[in-house]
Every structure is written in C-alpha cells, then in structure tokens.
Enzyme design. Structure first.
Site, PDB file in Angstrom:
ATOM      1  N   ASP A 276     -31.329  88.846  81.362  1.00 12.55           N
ATOM      2  CA  ASP A 276     -30.419  90.433  81.321  1.00 12.55           C
ATOM      3  C   ASP A 276     -28.642  89.005  81.926  1.00 12.55           C
ATOM      4  O   ASP A 276     -28.952  88.778  82.931  1.00 12.55           O
ATOM      5  CB  ASP A 276     -30.365  91.035  81.366  1.00 12.55           C
ATOM      6  CG  ASP A 276     -30.094  92.411  80.067  1.00 12.55           C
ATOM      7  OD1 ASP A 276     -29.943  92.795  79.376  1.00 12.55           O
ATOM      8  OD2 ASP A 276     -28.090  92.406  80.680  1.00 12.55           O
ATOM      9  N   SER A 277     -27.912  89.252  80.928  1.00 16.15           N
ATOM     10  CA  SER A 277     -26.273  88.764  81.542  1.00 16.15           C
ATOM     11  C   SER A 277     -25.568  90.005  82.510  1.00 16.15           C
ATOM     12  O   SER A 277     -25.155  89.784  82.899  1.00 16.15           O
ATOM     13  CB  SER A 277     -25.497  88.374  80.646  1.00 16.15           C
ATOM     14  OG  SER A 277     -25.255  89.392  79.630  1.00 16.15           O
ATOM     15  N   ASN A 307     -27.506  84.443  80.750  1.00 16.00           N
ATOM     16  CA  ASN A 307     -26.872  83.978  79.147  1.00 16.00           C
ATOM     17  C   ASN A 307     -28.035  83.384  79.349  1.00 16.00           C
ATOM     18  O   ASN A 307     -28.188  82.683  78.960  1.00 16.00           O
ATOM     19  CB  ASN A 307     -25.779  83.762  79.124  1.00 16.00           C
ATOM     20  CG  ASN A 307     -25.830  83.212  77.982  1.00 16.00           C
ATOM     21  OD1 ASN A 307     -26.198  83.287  76.501  1.00 16.00           O
ATOM     22  ND2 ASN A 307     -24.381  82.767  77.106  1.00 16.00           N
ATOM     23  N   ALA A 308     -29.123  84.596  77.988  1.00 16.54           N
ATOM     24  CA  ALA A 308     -30.143  84.385  77.364  1.00 16.54           C
ATOM     25  C   ALA A 308     -30.277  82.717  76.708  1.00 16.54           C
ATOM     26  O   ALA A 308     -30.964  82.071  76.634  1.00 16.54           O
ATOM     27  CB  ALA A 308     -30.818  85.803  76.821  1.00 16.54           C
ATOM     28  N   CYS A 368     -31.065  94.925  65.756  1.00 11.25           N
ATOM     29  CA  CYS A 368     -30.458  96.204  65.790  1.00 11.25           C
ATOM     30  C   CYS A 368     -29.016  96.412  65.038  1.00 11.25           C
ATOM     31  O   CYS A 368     -28.372  97.502  64.459  1.00 11.25           O
ATOM     32  CB  CYS A 368     -30.570  96.353  66.952  1.00 11.25           C
ATOM     33  SG  CYS A 368     -29.900  95.889  67.539  1.00 11.25           S
TER      34      CYS A 368
HETATM   35  N1  SAH Z   1     -34.610  95.456  75.484  1.00 13.68           N
HETATM   36  C1  SAH Z   1     -33.271  96.607  76.227  1.00 13.68           C
HETATM   37  C2  SAH Z   1     -32.402  96.593  75.406  1.00 13.68           C
HETATM   38  C3  SAH Z   1     -31.781  95.213  75.245  1.00 13.68           C
HETATM   39  S1  SAH Z   1     -29.769  95.922  74.684  1.00 13.68           S
HETATM   40  C4  SAH Z   1     -34.107  97.644  75.906  1.00 13.68           C
HETATM   41  O1  SAH Z   1     -35.714  97.730  75.226  1.00 13.68           O
HETATM   42  O2  SAH Z   1     -34.064  98.753  76.571  1.00 13.68           O
HETATM   43  C5  SAH Z   1     -28.746  94.277  74.837  1.00 13.68           C
HETATM   44  C6  SAH Z   1     -28.985  93.852  76.334  1.00 13.68           C
HETATM   45  O3  SAH Z   1     -28.727  92.450  76.384  1.00 13.68           O
HETATM   46  C7  SAH Z   1     -27.889  94.692  77.205  1.00 13.68           C
HETATM   47  O4  SAH Z   1     -28.964  94.958  78.134  1.00 13.68           O
HETATM   48  C8  SAH Z   1     -27.007  93.021  77.542  1.00 13.68           C
HETATM   49  O5  SAH Z   1     -26.376  93.534  78.663  1.00 13.68           O
HETATM   50  C9  SAH Z   1     -27.824  92.012  77.154  1.00 13.68           C
HETATM   51  N2  SAH Z   1     -26.532  91.298  76.932  1.00 13.68           N
HETATM   52  C10 SAH Z   1     -25.872  91.134  76.226  1.00 13.68           C
HETATM   53  N3  SAH Z   1     -25.872  89.348  75.461  1.00 13.68           N
HETATM   54  C11 SAH Z   1     -26.576  88.791  76.550  1.00 13.68           C
HETATM   55  C12 SAH Z   1     -26.665  87.165  76.775  1.00 13.68           C
HETATM   56  N4  SAH Z   1     -25.815  87.048  76.063  1.00 13.68           N
HETATM   57  N5  SAH Z   1     -27.589  86.675  78.028  1.00 13.68           N
HETATM   58  C13 SAH Z   1     -28.281  88.069  77.983  1.00 13.68           C
HETATM   59  N6  SAH Z   1     -28.214  89.000  77.877  1.00 13.68           N
HETATM   60  C14 SAH Z   1     -27.076  89.855  77.206  1.00 13.68           C
END
Ligand code: SAH
Length: 424
Positions: A276-277, A307-308, A368
């Site tokens: 997660d970022s 960053n994913a 989502c």
């Molecule tokens: N899978 C999680 C919900 C994800 S919500 C669950 O089930 O609880 C989306 C998440 O993506 C957030 O935590 C946000 O911090 C993260 N995020 C947003 N952009 C990102 C990126 N480019 N790289 C990694 N994480 C990211």
C-alpha cells in the site's frame, strides 16, 4: 349522508386526475409540492429515487432538508421525498405515496426497522456489517455501519442533519443496539456540498469509539475517531472469505489498506506480500497482524510501502512469480469522464498480475468504481489476458457483501465488482 368510501375519491379513480385529492392528501396539503419535468418523472417511474436539480420545474419553494411532495407536470403524484437545496441530487424519494409531515417519523422508523431485519437475514454470522445503506434501504442519505459494539453514523444530506431526524435515528439505534457506542462520522466535503455548517466527528453515545471487530474469524482494530480512519471495507467481507477459499502458496495483495485481504490470505498461504502507498494504513495492518498472530497460526506477511503500479512493474521485470494475487485498488473512475483513463489503469495492473501468476495461480481482481460497468470491467480484463498471453477461467463473479444490498433500478447502489479467476 354518504358513507366514507375509502381514500380515493370516485373522481380520482374514474379520471385518474389529481385535481381530486384523497383524504390523506388533503391532510398533507401543507407540504411543499415540487414539480419535475418529464425526464425527472420518467426516472422516478422507472424505479429510481433521485431527481436532479436540472429536472425540477420552477418555481421551487421548499426549505433545505424538508419533506416535499413530488408531482409531474400533469400534477400526478409521484411520491414524497427529502429535498436538498444545494445538491445536484435535489430530490431523494422516500415513498411513492403522498405522506403528511406527521407520518414521516413512522415511515423512517419503519425503513430503519426493515433495514435492521434484513441484516438479520443476510449478515447473522458476523459482528460487523452495514446496517443502513442509504438508498438501498429507502433511507437516502443515511449510512450506519456496525463494528462490533461501535456503530458509525453518517448523515449525507440536509434532511438527515435535521435535529429532529437525527434524534429519531439515534433513538432507533439505541432501541435496537442497546449498549453500543455511536460515533458520528463527518465527511467535510459532503457537508460543504450540502451547505451544512462544519462539524467534527464525535462520540455521541457510549464510552469508547475504539473496539476490536471480527470478519470471518480475522480480527481488526477499529477506532471511529482516530486521526487515521480505521475499520474495514465491510463491503469486501464475503470476498475476503471467497478469496481465501482459493488462495495458496505465495501471495501478493496490492492495495492492502489495513490488511483486509492479506490477513485472510495469511491463514492459508505460505507467505503474503502486502502493498500500500499509505504508511499509516500499513502501521495499523501490522497491529492487526499482531492481533491475529497471537490467536492463530498465520503465514509470513511482509508489509510494503510502495506505489503498486511501480512495484508490479519492477517485480514483473525481475521475474517474480506468485500463486495468488489480489488487486483491490481505490475507485479510479470518480466520474463518467474518467472511465477511459480508469480502464487503462485497471488494465495495466491486471496485465502485470496475470504475467506474474504461476500456472494454476489465482487472481482476485476488484473495482469499486460505479462508473466502470461490469461489462467494461470484463472487456478490460479479457484484453489484459489476451495481451498477457494467458488463458483464464472464471471461478466466481462477485459483488459487494449482502449487507450492502443494491437496489434494482438504482444502479448507483451496485458498485463493487470482484472476480476470482484461475490462470491456466
Ligand atoms: N483492499 C483493501 C481496501 C483498499 S482501499 C481492504 O480490503 O481493506 C485502496 C487502498 O489503496 C488505500 O489503502 C490506498 O492507500 C491505496 N492506494 C492508493 N493508490 C495506491 C498506489 N498507487 N499504490 C499503492 N496503494 C495505493
């Protein structure tokens, strides 16, 4: 002398004309009437609950957050609604009947009780679920989530911010969830849109806004008032369990937030890399891991702040392979206009994930974004699979958990897509 012959007058039945009011309508005559144009009327007749401001016929004379009667241009009754003086969604229908102000509390109570009863049917094996989901429970603008013994309440419209309606909602909560704490969660952006004075999130019932809650046997910390919002994406509750049914080996959970999927995968996988970022989100994820490690045997979890998109690219280039991948990014398409960009983002992620999966590997991929339809999502994914040169079997097509119901004819209530696939 004439005998009372029910509410509908003969004139009304015969001609279908609204000029002849029923006894109930006469009683309710003090309620402001809003006329909607043919587009607004068609939308309501098709089962939607919203009318946009651009579909109101002037003059519109109603107070912010008030109960209004809705009519078409031929004065036919379309129902009773809650009015917002500032939102683009000016009208949110409560019922197709014309009700009087004195009937509103009973109607709202009835919808709340229905919502609570419905959860007894669909969410009986969990301490945490969405109790009230706005339009889907015919309570447009009201959200109530249950995290074990802490409830979070959100009023998203002028109407549910009214003191009398807030009190009514709180009384109903106290009656049905005695002993639970209640936190009012405030979304400053929404209050601004609804032109409501700023307010802080606050504990309004009970002693504590923190608790520990359990989803499918996995425990999570919750703090309804903490600087960093904790909790879970309750809409994924059933998808966590579904993904864990197929997961195996080495797993990668992208966009893990506070570890929702990762902690479930760790029960069945040898190792999980969770990305997660957001560092604060990962710190809570780590605390959640501790909570579960004490009670259960879990696989190794590596929490990665990254960053994913970059990480997937680098790992794919480095030839890393996984048996299970989860992709649960934030909503990429916040508006219809963003859809093409969002689809490119989804495709990039899915393409890289597919390339990294070992034969027989499992991918759980989510979106989502309401604006990205299920068919667009599948088309994107098909194209990613073709580009990756992989054959893919669909194991399960899923959506939001049953306690986040979607109301037929209100497509906005149906937003989450989660597909579980097996790569050949
Ligand atoms: N899978 C999680 C919900 C994800 S919500 C669950 O089930 O609880 C989306 C998440 O993506 C957030 O935590 C946000 O911090 C993260 N995020 C947003 N952009 C990102 C990126 N480019 N790289 C990694 N994480 C990211």
């Amino acid at each position: 002398m004439r005998e009372y012959d029910g509410e509908a007058t003969a004139g009304r039945v015969k001609a279908g004309r609204p000029e002849f009011f029923s006894a109930r309508e006469l009683l309710a005559a003090s309620i402001p009437v809003i006329t909607v144009n043919h587009r607004g009327a068609a939308r309501l007749r098709a089962g939607h609950l919203w009318v946009y401001r651009s579909d109101l016929v002037p003059p519109v004379d109603a107070l912010a957050g008030s109960l209004v009667h809705v009519r078409d241009e031929r004065k036919r009754v379309l129902g009773s609604a809650l009015y917002s003086s500032s939102s683009q969604i000016a009208i949110r229908l409560l019922t197709s009947d014309a009700i009087g102000a004195e009937q509103l509390p009973a109607l709202l109570r009835e919808h709340m009780v229905n919502a609570i009863e419905f959860r007894r049917q669909v969410a009986h094996d969990t301490d945490s679920y969405r109790v009230i989901f706005s339009e889907a429970d015919l309570l447009p603008g009201l959200m109530l989530d249950k995290y074990n013994d802490v409830l979070t309440l959100q009023a998203l419209t002028q109407a549910f911010d009214r003191d009398d309606l807030r009190q009514l909602v709180l009384d109903c909560i106290t009656k049905h969830f005695p002993g639970a704490s209640v936190v009012e969660r405030v979304d400053p952006h929404i209050r601004e849109l609804e032109q409501l004075p700023p307010r802080e999130s606050q504990l309004i019932r009970g002693e504590s806004a923190t608790t520990i809650f359990t989803l499918n046997g996995v425990q999570f910390h919750f703090d309804g008032l903490g600087g960093q919002k904790t909790g879970a994406f309750l809409d994924q509750r059933e998808n966590y369990a579904a993904a864990a049914r197929y997961a195996q080996g080495e797993a990668l959970d992208c966009f893990t937030y506070q570890g929702g999927f990762a902690l479930h995968l760790a029960r069945v996988c040898q190792s999980v890399t969770a990305v997660d970022s957001s560092r604060p989100a990962l710190e809570i994820a780590e605390q959640n891991e501790q909570l579960n490690r004490a009670a259960h045997k879990t696989g190794e979890i590596e929490w990665m702040e990254a960053n994913a998109f970059d990480l997937l690219k680098d790992y794919a280039t480095a030839g890393r392979r996984y048996d299970t991948v989860v992709l649960d990014p934030p909503a990429f398409a916040k508006t219809k206009r963003n859809v093409p960009t969002a689809l490119r983002g989804y495709k990039e992620l899915n393409l890289r994930a597919l390339k990294m999966l070992r034969p027989g590997g499992v991918l759980a991929t989510c979106s989502c974004s309401f604006h990205v339809s299920e068919s667009e999502f599948f088309e994107m994914f098909g194209s990613a699979a073709a580009d990756a040169g992989r054959r893919v079997r669909i194991l399960e097509k899923r959506g939001q958990a049953a306690d986040h119901p979607s109301l037929l004819n209100v497509p906005e209530t149906n937003y989450l897509k989660c597909v579980i696939l097996s790569v050949i």
